[in-house]
Design an enzyme around this catalytic site. Structure first.
Site, PDB file in Angstrom:
ATOM      1  N   TYR A 184      -5.015  11.211   5.596  1.00 30.89           N
ATOM      2  CA  TYR A 184      -3.697  11.419   5.017  1.00 30.89           C
ATOM      3  C   TYR A 184      -3.852  12.248   3.736  1.00 30.89           C
ATOM      4  CZ  TYR A 184      -2.418   7.891   8.448  1.00 30.89           C
ATOM      5  OH  TYR A 184      -2.244   7.217   9.622  1.00 30.89           O
ATOM      6  N   GLN A 193       0.858  -1.189   0.000  1.00 31.18           N
ATOM      7  CA  GLN A 193       0.000   0.000   0.000  1.00 31.18           C
ATOM      8  C   GLN A 193       0.896   1.241   0.000  1.00 31.18           C
ATOM      9  OE1 GLN A 193      -1.988   1.577   3.658  1.00 31.18           O
ATOM     10  NE2 GLN A 193      -3.848   0.783   2.707  1.00 31.18           N
TER      11      GLN A 193
END
Length: 300
Positions: A207, A122
């Site tokens: 994020y 990821q």
């Protein structure tokens, strides 16, 4: 035992079951593009805060290798940054140089040699939630001023601090976006060279890319702010560039925060539109999470 005693009957039953309107069995194989998973059990990416200068350690080999030997069809590596400034903490993994590539390749090769599990990575950028302490210290809080690691400057769609004590990030310019896209593409190419079977783009949890998508954190007044279509513009641009760099035969997924749990934030109907947009851009799967975008969240 049933598969050993009568594989043909069980194969037929599972084919019938998966063709209906029910959730297929968790042990049913799954093929996405050319990647075959032996079952639908996925070890989710988990931040372990155990890297040194972004480089994986023996800990990661044991941690991920053990999960792969445990029977899951797919094991995911934690959110990994394409740049030093994109890490959440100083102990997060990175993929911005060839030494880090080699460290990951060692793990990928081990997983592939020891069994039939697949392994994915990821990629993500911390954005306004970067330069913080590791999870067992003061999570999401800035690094201490007298600590061994200095705080680094942050980037975000808008100059909004995540929390009361977090630094105010610099609002990204178009040049910043182009530079970061190049860094993500380089990390994508390294992930392919390391032999990963699956790639996921992190667009959740407040994020960087998540903070573009949520109206709570994106207050831009240019083509990258305002309506959902505009807030999605940069994440989609970035995803398409990564999809182009990632081997066409391998799958890509996107993790989203499907609900911000804050009034005025992203809601499930928005998540459907977000998923459709990423699907149109080439995403094979949407990894649904929620929250962690704003401190005022009140999850149900």
């Amino acid at each position: 035992n049933l598969r050993l005693r009568d594989a043909a009957w069980l194969d037929g039953y599972e084919a019938w079951l998966s063709g209906g309107k029910v959730v297929p069995p968790m042990l049913l194989p799954l093929k996405v593009r050319d990647t075959q998973l032996k079952n639908r059990i996925v070890v989710s990416p988990m931040a372990t805060y155990s890297a040194v200068d972004g480089l994986v350690q023996d800990f990661h080999l044991v941690h991920l290798g053990a999960r792969a030997l445990g029977g899951a069809g797919l094991v995911m590596v934690e959110m990994t940054s394409p740049t030093p400034q994109g890490r959440i903490t100083p102990a997060c993994t990175g993929l911005w140089n060839d030494a880090q590539l080699a460290g990951f390749k060692r793990i990928v090769d081990f997983v592939h040699a020891q069994g039939d599990a697949r392994i994915g990575i990821q990629l993500g950028h911390s954005g306004p939630k970067g330069s913080t302490q590791v999870g067992w210290e003061a999570a999401d809080e800035p690094l201490p001023a007298n600590g061994p690691h200095p705080n680094w400057p942050l980037l975000a769609p808008s100059a909004l601090a995540y929390g009361e004590h977090n630094q105010v990030p610099r609002a990204m310019t178009r040049d910043d976006m182009r530079t970061l896209t190049q860094q993500f593409v380089a990390a994508t190419q390294r992930a392919a060279q390391a032999g990963f079977d699956w790639l996921e783009l992190h667009c959740a949890h407040g994020y960087l890319l998540s903070s573009f998508i949520s109206p709570l954190t994106n207050r831009r007044d240019d083509a990258y702010g305002g309506a959902l279509e505009n807030r999605l513009r940069y994440p989609l641009e970035l995803f398409r560039a990564m999809r182009e760099a990632w081997p066409a035969e391998l799958p890509m997924s996107v993790r989203i925060s499907a609900h911000d749990w804050v009034e005025g934030g992203t809601t499930p109907p928005d998540a459907v539109e977000i998923a459709r947009a990423f699907k149109a851009a080439g995403a094979d799967m949407i990894d649904c999470s929620s929250g962690q975008v704003h401190e005022d969240q009140k999850p149900t």
